[in-house]
Design an enzyme around this catalytic site. Sequence first.
Site, short mmCIF file in Angstrom:
data_model
loop_
_atom_site.label_atom_id
_atom_site.label_comp_id
_atom_site.label_asym_id
_atom_site.label_seq_id
_atom_site.Cartn_x
_atom_site.Cartn_y
_atom_site.Cartn_z
NE ARG A 61 45.31 -47.50 10.01
CZ ARG A 61 46.12 -45.67 10.88
NH1 ARG A 61 46.21 -46.11 11.74
NH2 ARG A 61 44.88 -44.84 10.57
NE ARG A 83 34.90 -38.92 11.36
CZ ARG A 83 36.34 -39.03 11.09
NH1 ARG A 83 35.95 -39.32 12.21
NH2 ARG A 83 37.55 -38.93 10.63
CD GLU A 117 33.30 -33.55 15.25
OE1 GLU A 117 34.43 -33.42 15.34
OE2 GLU A 117 33.03 -34.74 16.22
CG HIS A 133 37.51 -35.15 16.63
ND1 HIS A 133 36.05 -34.86 15.83
CD2 HIS A 133 37.96 -36.09 15.70
CE1 HIS A 133 36.87 -34.99 14.73
NE2 HIS A 133 37.57 -36.16 15.06
#
Length: 318
Positions: free
Chosen positions: A154, A235, A264, A283
């Site tokens: 997508r 990722r 993170e 992020h």
Amino acid sequence: MTLVAVLDDYQQVAERMADWRSLPDRTSVAFFHDHLPDEDTVVERLAHYEVIVAMRERTAFTRSVLERLPRLRLLVTTGMRNAAIDLEAAHENGVVVSGTPGSGGATTELAWALILGLVRHVPEEDAAVRAGGWQRTVGTDLADSTLGLLGLGRLGRAMVPVARAFGMRVLAWSANLTPSAASEAGAERVDKDELFARSDVVSVHLKLSDRTHGLVGADELALMRPTAFLVNTSRGPIVDEQALVDALEEGRLAGAGLDVYDQEPLPAGHSLLKAPRTILTPHIGFVTRRTYEEWYAAAVEAIAAYINGRPVQVLTPR
């Protein structure tokens, strides 16, 4: 009293993004803005809460964490997928996990922000102007260049019409991508090595799995031209961070734009912080007002439905 904890509200906006006051009486909501660095801190903070709203893939709810939170009964995750939650362990410990649907798509906008920032040296020129400088770099044209998409799901497909508008050719690869599916999306399906070798910009849009962990390593980066750029908004572990730093420091890559990392928040002193020709964002691919409004409104609905005995958007096994 039903105690609700809303976690990882880094921007301190969750409270005003939804009508939390609409929850049933005797519901108390607490908002936490800090990052909890380890399991003991998580358990200590959340020991008394029956309901937790977790921002996707920030605080991890592993089996050991869930087993140490006996009062927890509902865990709501923003988004409909959260790799940081052990769904099987949640089910075994009597915890319902509900997701929050949303429109999505904001991540591709950030991918293009990173691409444009890299090819036109926006951070460097901004810093130069503020320091009294003027016109320090020469940009790279996107027109007649090639975009390589690792992943054509997508989000990957959403990159194609923008690339076409810039006059770019589009290549794509993933393990199960067929030539016909790529063509239908407006891209050319090529082998992985060919994608790295031919692309002026490689953008990562794959899901993290055992198969994609470390997929972009030293060998793949070595195939890229020294004038090419790498962008990762998917990722962190898909890209070998040290191999990327080495390629940048040795001048074998023109630049990299990263929104995701192995760890993170990115720890102080990390080698990426000093790597040349990089744009690093924390992020924030999904961090937009519309996304937050959709997710937090759905979180309120999920909590109310659970309190009323009818959980919705359940992700744990039935």
